[in-house]
Design a protein around this motif. Sequence first.
Motif, short mmCIF file in Angstrom:
data_model
loop_
_atom_site.label_atom_id
_atom_site.label_comp_id
_atom_site.label_asym_id
_atom_site.label_seq_id
_atom_site.Cartn_x
_atom_site.Cartn_y
_atom_site.Cartn_z
N ARG A 76 41.77 33.35 50.55
CA ARG A 76 41.94 31.95 49.95
C ARG A 76 43.16 31.45 49.88
O ARG A 76 44.00 32.34 49.34
N ARG A 77 43.57 30.45 50.47
CA ARG A 77 44.78 29.83 50.25
C ARG A 77 44.71 28.51 49.65
O ARG A 77 43.94 27.74 50.21
N GLU A 93 45.36 34.42 47.93
CA GLU A 93 44.55 35.57 47.41
C GLU A 93 43.88 36.54 48.48
O GLU A 93 43.41 35.79 49.20
N VAL A 94 43.78 37.75 48.32
CA VAL A 94 43.50 38.66 49.46
C VAL A 94 42.57 39.66 48.66
O VAL A 94 43.03 40.25 47.86
N ASP A 95 41.29 39.70 48.95
CA ASP A 95 40.33 40.47 48.45
C ASP A 95 40.34 41.80 49.03
O ASP A 95 40.27 42.89 48.44
N ILE A 126 51.44 35.75 46.50
CA ILE A 126 50.42 36.59 47.19
C ILE A 126 49.78 37.45 45.90
O ILE A 126 50.29 38.13 45.10
N VAL A 127 48.38 37.21 45.79
CA VAL A 127 47.54 38.00 44.74
C VAL A 127 46.62 38.70 45.60
O VAL A 127 45.72 38.39 46.38
N THR A 145 51.44 40.43 43.78
CA THR A 145 50.77 40.55 42.53
C THR A 145 49.42 40.97 42.48
O THR A 145 48.63 40.50 43.34
N VAL A 146 48.91 41.94 41.68
CA VAL A 146 47.72 42.61 41.69
C VAL A 146 46.94 41.78 40.58
O VAL A 146 47.17 41.60 39.22
N ARG A 147 45.61 41.22 41.03
CA ARG A 147 44.69 40.37 40.08
C ARG A 147 44.48 41.40 38.88
O ARG A 147 43.81 42.72 39.19
N PRO A 148 44.39 40.95 37.82
CA PRO A 148 43.94 41.94 36.49
C PRO A 148 42.51 42.00 36.38
O PRO A 148 41.68 41.27 36.91
#
Length: 83
Positions: free
Chosen positions: A8-9, A21-23, A57-58, A80-83
């Motif tokens: 998602r951008r 956002e990269v899952d 970048i998440v 950045t890593v999503r919490p």
Amino acid sequence: MKHFENLRRHVDPETGKTVLEVDDLEFLKNPKHHYSWFQRHIRHHWLKWALKYSDIIVAADKETAFDIHRFYFIPSDRITVRP
């Protein structure tokens, strides 16, 4: 451009920065994925472009962050890593 379910951008309304956002990166890692060669090729180049032109970048988890660094040579401090 077609949106992918694991990417998602968007633009952050507060800062005006582009966020990606990269899952996961299963289309690169899993040999038994359901994507054709052409679909993998398009996803790879779209993600490469999106990573280059995104301000933030998440990643969904540490493994995904490591894969972004490993496959696309993005410095770890940009991810950045999503919490």
